[in-house]
Design a protein around this motif. Structure first.
Motif, PDB file in Angstrom:
ATOM      1  N   GLY A 165       0.819  -1.202   0.000  1.00  0.00           N
ATOM      2  CA  GLY A 165       0.000   0.000   0.000  1.00  0.00           C
ATOM      3  C   GLY A 165       0.853   1.253   0.000  1.00  0.00           C
ATOM      4  N   ILE A 166       0.246   2.363   0.453  1.00  0.00           N
ATOM      5  CA  ILE A 166       0.919   3.661   0.518  1.00  0.00           C
ATOM      6  C   ILE A 166       1.007   4.086   1.984  1.00  0.00           C
ATOM      7  CG2 ILE A 166       0.861   6.089  -0.195  1.00  0.00           C
ATOM      8  CD1 ILE A 166       1.310   4.108  -2.513  1.00  0.00           C
ATOM      9  N   PHE A 167       2.224   4.368   2.434  1.00  0.00           N
ATOM     10  CA  PHE A 167       2.519   4.730   3.821  1.00  0.00           C
ATOM     11  C   PHE A 167       1.955   6.113   4.144  1.00  0.00           C
ATOM     12  CE2 PHE A 167       5.388   6.461   7.090  1.00  0.00           C
ATOM     13  CZ  PHE A 167       5.367   5.434   8.022  1.00  0.00           C
ATOM     14  N   GLN A 168       1.238   6.211   5.297  1.00  0.00           N
ATOM     15  CA  GLN A 168       0.625   7.460   5.724  1.00  0.00           C
ATOM     16  C   GLN A 168       1.113   7.947   7.085  1.00  0.00           C
ATOM     17  OE1 GLN A 168      -2.091   9.028   3.589  1.00  0.00           O
ATOM     18  NE2 GLN A 168      -0.624   7.824   2.419  1.00  0.00           N
ATOM     19  N   GLY A 169       2.034   7.225   7.702  1.00  0.00           N
ATOM     20  CA  GLY A 169       2.544   7.623   9.006  1.00  0.00           C
ATOM     21  C   GLY A 169       2.706   6.419   9.906  1.00  0.00           C
ATOM     22  N   CYS A 170       3.137   6.661  11.144  1.00  0.00           N
ATOM     23  CA  CYS A 170       3.396   5.547  12.057  1.00  0.00           C
ATOM     24  C   CYS A 170       3.380   6.015  13.502  1.00  0.00           C
ATOM     25  CB  CYS A 170       4.751   4.916  11.730  1.00  0.00           C
ATOM     26  SG  CYS A 170       6.157   6.026  11.961  1.00  0.00           S
ATOM     27  N   LYS A 171       3.435   5.029  14.389  1.00  0.00           N
ATOM     28  CA  LYS A 171       3.642   5.318  15.808  1.00  0.00           C
ATOM     29  C   LYS A 171       4.625   4.285  16.332  1.00  0.00           C
ATOM     30  CE  LYS A 171      -0.111   2.647  17.853  1.00  0.00           C
ATOM     31  NZ  LYS A 171      -1.290   2.660  18.699  1.00  0.00           N
ATOM     32  N   TYR A 172       5.448   4.723  17.270  1.00  0.00           N
ATOM     33  CA  TYR A 172       6.454   3.830  17.852  1.00  0.00           C
ATOM     34  C   TYR A 172       6.867   4.345  19.223  1.00  0.00           C
ATOM     35  CZ  TYR A 172       9.611   7.432  15.988  1.00  0.00           C
ATOM     36  OH  TYR A 172      10.223   8.631  15.700  1.00  0.00           O
ATOM     37  N   LEU A 173       7.411   3.447  20.030  1.00  0.00           N
ATOM     38  CA  LEU A 173       7.923   3.823  21.339  1.00  0.00           C
ATOM     39  C   LEU A 173       9.324   4.379  21.145  1.00  0.00           C
ATOM     40  CD1 LEU A 173       7.591   3.965  24.386  1.00  0.00           C
ATOM     41  CD2 LEU A 173       8.438   1.615  24.507  1.00  0.00           C
ATOM     42  N   SER A 174       9.498   5.664  21.398  1.00  0.00           N
ATOM     43  CA  SER A 174      10.777   6.340  21.198  1.00  0.00           C
ATOM     44  C   SER A 174      11.729   6.023  22.343  1.00  0.00           C
ATOM     45  CB  SER A 174      10.565   7.853  21.116  1.00  0.00           C
ATOM     46  OG  SER A 174      11.801   8.533  21.189  1.00  0.00           O
ATOM     47  N   THR A 175      12.914   5.556  21.993  1.00  0.00           N
ATOM     48  CA  THR A 175      13.934   5.262  22.993  1.00  0.00           C
ATOM     49  C   THR A 175      14.416   6.547  23.657  1.00  0.00           C
ATOM     50  OG1 THR A 175      14.640   3.363  21.693  1.00  0.00           O
ATOM     51  CG2 THR A 175      16.170   4.143  23.362  1.00  0.00           C
ATOM     52  N   SER A 176      14.656   7.605  22.871  1.00  0.00           N
ATOM     53  CA  SER A 176      15.198   8.848  23.423  1.00  0.00           C
ATOM     54  C   SER A 176      14.153   9.646  24.200  1.00  0.00           C
ATOM     55  CB  SER A 176      15.774   9.715  22.305  1.00  0.00           C
ATOM     56  OG  SER A 176      14.755  10.124  21.426  1.00  0.00           O
ATOM     57  N   GLN A 177      12.895   9.634  23.740  1.00  0.00           N
ATOM     58  CA  GLN A 177      11.856  10.432  24.395  1.00  0.00           C
ATOM     59  C   GLN A 177      11.073   9.658  25.452  1.00  0.00           C
ATOM     60  OE1 GLN A 177       9.487  12.833  21.663  1.00  0.00           O
ATOM     61  NE2 GLN A 177      10.999  12.430  20.071  1.00  0.00           N
ATOM     62  N   LYS A 178      11.239   8.334  25.468  1.00  0.00           N
ATOM     63  CA  LYS A 178      10.579   7.474  26.439  1.00  0.00           C
ATOM     64  C   LYS A 178       9.057   7.652  26.448  1.00  0.00           C
ATOM     65  CE  LYS A 178      14.635   7.219  29.389  1.00  0.00           C
ATOM     66  NZ  LYS A 178      15.523   7.370  28.291  1.00  0.00           N
ATOM     67  N   ARG A 179       8.505   7.768  25.247  1.00  0.00           N
ATOM     68  CA  ARG A 179       7.065   7.888  25.082  1.00  0.00           C
ATOM     69  C   ARG A 179       6.695   7.437  23.671  1.00  0.00           C
ATOM     70  NH1 ARG A 179       5.423  12.295  22.009  1.00  0.00           N
ATOM     71  NH2 ARG A 179       7.067  13.780  21.548  1.00  0.00           N
ATOM     72  N   THR A 180       5.395   7.232  23.437  1.00  0.00           N
ATOM     73  CA  THR A 180       4.928   6.892  22.107  1.00  0.00           C
ATOM     74  C   THR A 180       4.951   8.132  21.229  1.00  0.00           C
ATOM     75  OG1 THR A 180       3.520   5.134  22.971  1.00  0.00           O
ATOM     76  CG2 THR A 180       2.993   5.971  20.768  1.00  0.00           C
ATOM     77  N   VAL A 181       5.515   7.991  20.051  1.00  0.00           N
ATOM     78  CA  VAL A 181       5.618   9.097  19.097  1.00  0.00           C
ATOM     79  C   VAL A 181       4.772   8.763  17.877  1.00  0.00           C
ATOM     80  CG1 VAL A 181       7.202  10.296  17.529  1.00  0.00           C
ATOM     81  CG2 VAL A 181       7.927   9.748  19.859  1.00  0.00           C
ATOM     82  N   TRP A 182       3.927   9.700  17.451  1.00  0.00           N
ATOM     83  CA  TRP A 182       3.202   9.587  16.186  1.00  0.00           C
ATOM     84  C   TRP A 182       3.918  10.478  15.196  1.00  0.00           C
ATOM     85  CZ3 TRP A 182       0.818   9.036  20.789  1.00  0.00           C
ATOM     86  CH2 TRP A 182      -0.069   7.975  20.924  1.00  0.00           C
ATOM     87  N   SER A 183       4.233   9.938  14.036  1.00  0.00           N
ATOM     88  CA  SER A 183       5.009  10.677  13.053  1.00  0.00           C
ATOM     89  C   SER A 183       4.474  10.420  11.650  1.00  0.00           C
ATOM     90  CB  SER A 183       6.478  10.227  13.136  1.00  0.00           C
ATOM     91  OG  SER A 183       7.258  10.866  12.153  1.00  0.00           O
ATOM     92  N   ASN A 184       4.605  11.402  10.765  1.00  0.00           N
ATOM     93  CA  ASN A 184       4.170  11.181   9.394  1.00  0.00           C
ATOM     94  C   ASN A 184       5.214  10.409   8.586  1.00  0.00           C
ATOM     95  OD1 ASN A 184       6.007  13.320   9.130  1.00  0.00           O
ATOM     96  ND2 ASN A 184       4.913  14.195   7.395  1.00  0.00           N
ATOM     97  N   TYR A 185       6.395  10.152   9.173  1.00  0.00           N
ATOM     98  CA  TYR A 185       7.373   9.285   8.505  1.00  0.00           C
ATOM     99  C   TYR A 185       8.155   8.472   9.525  1.00  0.00           C
ATOM    100  CZ  TYR A 185      11.806  11.792   9.393  1.00  0.00           C
ATOM    101  OH  TYR A 185      12.936  12.322   9.968  1.00  0.00           O
TER     102      TYR A 185
END
Length: 191
Positions: free
Chosen positions: A63-83
Protein backbone atom coordinates in the motif's frame (compact mmCIF):
# COMPACT_ATOMS: atom_id res chain seq x y z
CA UNK A 1 4.17 26.38 -18.82
CA UNK A 2 6.90 23.97 -17.78
CA UNK A 3 6.34 21.86 -14.67
CA UNK A 4 8.66 21.93 -11.65
CA UNK A 5 10.58 18.81 -10.60
CA UNK A 6 9.42 18.45 -6.98
CA UNK A 7 8.17 14.88 -6.33
CA UNK A 8 5.93 14.32 -3.30
CA UNK A 9 5.17 10.61 -3.44
CA UNK A 10 1.65 9.24 -3.74
CA UNK A 11 -0.97 11.70 -2.48
CA UNK A 12 -4.43 10.19 -2.03
CA UNK A 13 -6.98 11.73 -4.39
CA UNK A 14 -10.00 9.42 -4.20
CA UNK A 15 -11.26 6.34 -2.44
CA UNK A 16 -14.22 4.74 -0.73
CA UNK A 17 -13.22 5.70 2.80
CA UNK A 18 -14.03 8.72 4.89
CA UNK A 19 -12.70 10.52 7.96
CA UNK A 20 -10.98 9.70 10.20
CA UNK A 21 -9.19 6.71 8.63
CA UNK A 22 -9.50 7.16 4.84
CA UNK A 23 -8.96 3.41 4.21
CA UNK A 24 -5.90 3.21 6.46
CA UNK A 25 -4.99 -0.13 7.96
CA UNK A 26 -2.27 -1.00 10.48
CA UNK A 27 0.82 -2.90 9.38
CA UNK A 28 4.19 -3.45 11.07
CA UNK A 29 7.71 -2.24 10.34
CA UNK A 30 10.36 -4.50 11.88
CA UNK A 31 12.24 -3.00 14.83
CA UNK A 32 15.49 -3.68 12.92
CA UNK A 33 14.45 -1.80 9.75
CA UNK A 34 16.74 1.24 9.51
CA UNK A 35 15.51 2.47 6.10
CA UNK A 36 13.39 5.62 6.45
CA UNK A 37 9.85 5.44 5.05
CA UNK A 38 8.27 8.76 4.15
CA UNK A 39 4.65 9.94 4.00
CA UNK A 40 3.40 8.98 0.53
CA UNK A 41 5.96 6.20 -0.05
CA UNK A 42 4.82 2.95 -1.59
CA UNK A 43 5.58 0.01 0.70
CA UNK A 44 5.98 -3.69 -0.03
CA UNK A 45 5.00 -6.78 1.94
CA UNK A 46 7.92 -8.88 3.18
CA UNK A 47 7.77 -12.66 3.63
CA UNK A 48 8.32 -12.03 7.37
CA UNK A 49 4.92 -10.30 7.70
CA UNK A 50 6.48 -6.83 7.94
CA UNK A 51 6.54 -4.03 5.37
CA UNK A 52 9.43 -2.04 3.90
CA UNK A 53 9.92 0.89 1.53
CA UNK A 54 9.30 -0.11 -2.10
CA UNK A 55 12.11 -0.04 -4.66
CA UNK A 56 12.15 0.74 -8.38
CA UNK A 57 11.88 -2.99 -9.14
CA UNK A 58 8.70 -3.47 -7.10
CA UNK A 59 5.89 -5.59 -8.49
CA UNK A 60 3.50 -6.18 -5.56
CA UNK A 61 2.64 -3.47 -3.05
CA UNK A 62 1.36 -3.54 0.51
CA UNK A 63 0.00 0.00 0.00
CA UNK A 64 0.92 3.66 0.52
CA UNK A 65 2.52 4.73 3.82
CA UNK A 66 0.62 7.46 5.72
CA UNK A 67 2.54 7.62 9.01
CA UNK A 68 3.40 5.55 12.06
CA UNK A 69 3.64 5.32 15.81
CA UNK A 70 6.45 3.83 17.85
CA UNK A 71 7.92 3.82 21.34
CA UNK A 72 10.78 6.34 21.20
CA UNK A 73 13.93 5.26 22.99
CA UNK A 74 15.20 8.85 23.42
CA UNK A 75 11.86 10.43 24.40
CA UNK A 76 10.58 7.47 26.44
CA UNK A 77 7.07 7.89 25.08
CA UNK A 78 4.93 6.89 22.11
CA UNK A 79 5.62 9.10 19.10
CA UNK A 80 3.20 9.59 16.19
CA UNK A 81 5.01 10.68 13.05
CA UNK A 82 4.17 11.18 9.39
CA UNK A 83 7.37 9.29 8.50
CA UNK A 84 9.52 6.48 9.88
CA UNK A 85 13.04 7.91 10.51
CA UNK A 86 14.65 4.46 10.68
CA UNK A 87 15.82 4.65 14.31
CA UNK A 88 14.98 5.66 17.90
CA UNK A 89 12.47 2.86 18.49
CA UNK A 90 11.97 0.20 21.11
CA UNK A 91 10.16 -2.72 19.46
CA UNK A 92 8.26 -2.93 16.20
CA UNK A 93 6.69 0.13 14.57
CA UNK A 94 2.96 0.38 13.81
CA UNK A 95 2.53 1.79 10.30
CA UNK A 96 -0.65 3.29 8.84
CA UNK A 97 -1.08 2.26 5.22
CA UNK A 98 -3.74 2.86 2.56
CA UNK A 99 -4.27 -0.37 0.62
CA UNK A 100 -7.87 -0.11 -0.60
CA UNK A 101 -7.99 -1.33 -4.20
CA UNK A 102 -10.33 1.54 -5.16
CA UNK A 103 -7.93 4.29 -3.99
CA UNK A 104 -6.54 6.79 -6.48
CA UNK A 105 -3.33 8.75 -5.99
CA UNK A 106 -1.78 11.85 -7.54
CA UNK A 107 1.93 11.43 -8.25
CA UNK A 108 4.52 13.33 -10.27
CA UNK A 109 5.95 11.92 -13.49
CA UNK A 110 9.71 11.68 -13.93
CA UNK A 111 11.83 13.29 -16.67
CA UNK A 112 9.48 12.25 -19.48
CA UNK A 113 5.97 13.62 -19.84
CA UNK A 114 3.14 11.13 -19.36
CA UNK A 115 0.34 12.07 -21.74
CA UNK A 116 -3.16 10.99 -22.69
CA UNK A 117 -1.88 7.99 -24.68
CA UNK A 118 -0.55 6.50 -21.41
CA UNK A 119 -3.97 6.30 -19.73
CA UNK A 120 -4.67 2.62 -18.92
CA UNK A 121 -0.97 1.74 -19.18
CA UNK A 122 0.81 0.16 -16.23
CA UNK A 123 3.63 2.11 -14.62
CA UNK A 124 6.62 1.64 -12.29
CA UNK A 125 7.63 3.84 -9.37
CA UNK A 126 11.02 5.37 -8.72
CA UNK A 127 12.23 6.11 -5.19
CA UNK A 128 13.76 9.61 -5.29
CA UNK A 129 14.87 11.34 -2.08
CA UNK A 130 12.50 11.82 0.84
CA UNK A 131 12.62 15.00 2.93
CA UNK A 132 13.54 14.31 6.56
CA UNK A 133 12.54 17.86 7.60
CA UNK A 134 8.93 17.50 6.39
CA UNK A 135 8.68 13.70 6.23
CA UNK A 136 7.35 13.89 2.65
CA UNK A 137 8.23 11.22 0.08
CA UNK A 138 10.37 11.76 -3.00
CA UNK A 139 8.78 8.93 -5.01
CA UNK A 140 7.53 9.47 -8.55
CA UNK A 141 6.53 7.35 -11.56
CA UNK A 142 7.98 6.84 -15.02
CA UNK A 143 8.02 4.61 -18.08
CA UNK A 144 4.44 3.48 -18.70
CA UNK A 145 4.12 0.15 -20.51
CA UNK A 146 2.02 -3.00 -20.80
CA UNK A 147 3.80 -5.17 -18.19
CA UNK A 148 0.97 -6.63 -16.10
CA UNK A 149 2.99 -7.00 -12.89
CA UNK A 150 3.86 -3.31 -12.43
CA UNK A 151 2.48 -1.82 -9.20
CA UNK A 152 0.33 0.99 -10.65
CA UNK A 153 -1.98 1.78 -13.57
CA UNK A 154 -2.37 5.28 -15.04
CA UNK A 155 -6.06 6.24 -14.80
CA UNK A 156 -5.90 9.98 -15.52
CA UNK A 157 -3.94 13.20 -15.72
CA UNK A 158 -4.18 16.31 -13.54
CA UNK A 159 -5.24 19.22 -15.76
CA UNK A 160 -6.93 21.63 -13.32
CA UNK A 161 -6.48 24.41 -12.53
CA UNK A 162 -5.02 25.28 -15.95
CA UNK A 163 -1.52 26.72 -15.74
CA UNK A 164 -0.81 25.29 -12.28
CA UNK A 165 2.33 23.28 -11.66
CA UNK A 166 1.96 19.68 -12.90
CA UNK A 167 -0.96 20.35 -15.25
CA UNK A 168 1.07 20.65 -18.48
CA UNK A 169 0.97 17.02 -19.63
CA UNK A 170 3.10 17.83 -22.68
CA UNK A 171 6.06 18.61 -20.39
CA UNK A 172 8.14 16.47 -18.04
CA UNK A 173 7.21 16.31 -14.34
CA UNK A 174 3.46 16.48 -14.92
CA UNK A 175 0.99 15.09 -12.36
CA UNK A 176 -0.60 11.71 -13.04
CA UNK A 177 -3.51 9.92 -11.34
CA UNK A 178 -2.72 6.26 -10.65
CA UNK A 179 -4.55 3.29 -9.18
CA UNK A 180 -3.16 0.13 -7.63
CA UNK A 181 -2.43 -2.54 -10.22
CA UNK A 182 -0.90 -5.08 -7.87
CA UNK A 183 -1.64 -4.62 -4.13
CA UNK A 184 -1.85 -7.34 -1.47
CA UNK A 185 -4.82 -5.82 0.41
CA UNK A 186 -3.98 -7.29 3.85
CA UNK A 187 -3.59 -5.58 7.21
CA UNK A 188 -2.09 -6.34 10.61
CA UNK A 189 -5.00 -8.60 11.47
CA UNK A 190 -4.80 -10.49 8.16
CA UNK A 191 -8.17 -9.19 7.01
Amino acid sequence: MANTNAPFGFRQAKGNGSAPTYEQVEMLIASTNTTPIYFGDAVIPLNTGYIAQATASTVQLAGIFQGCKYLSTSQKRTVWSNYWPGADNTGDVTAYVVNDVNSRFIVQAGGTAIGIASINANIQLNVGTGNSATGISGMYVETPNTTDTLPFRVVGLVTDPPGANGTDYASAYNYVIVAFNNVSGKNLNGI
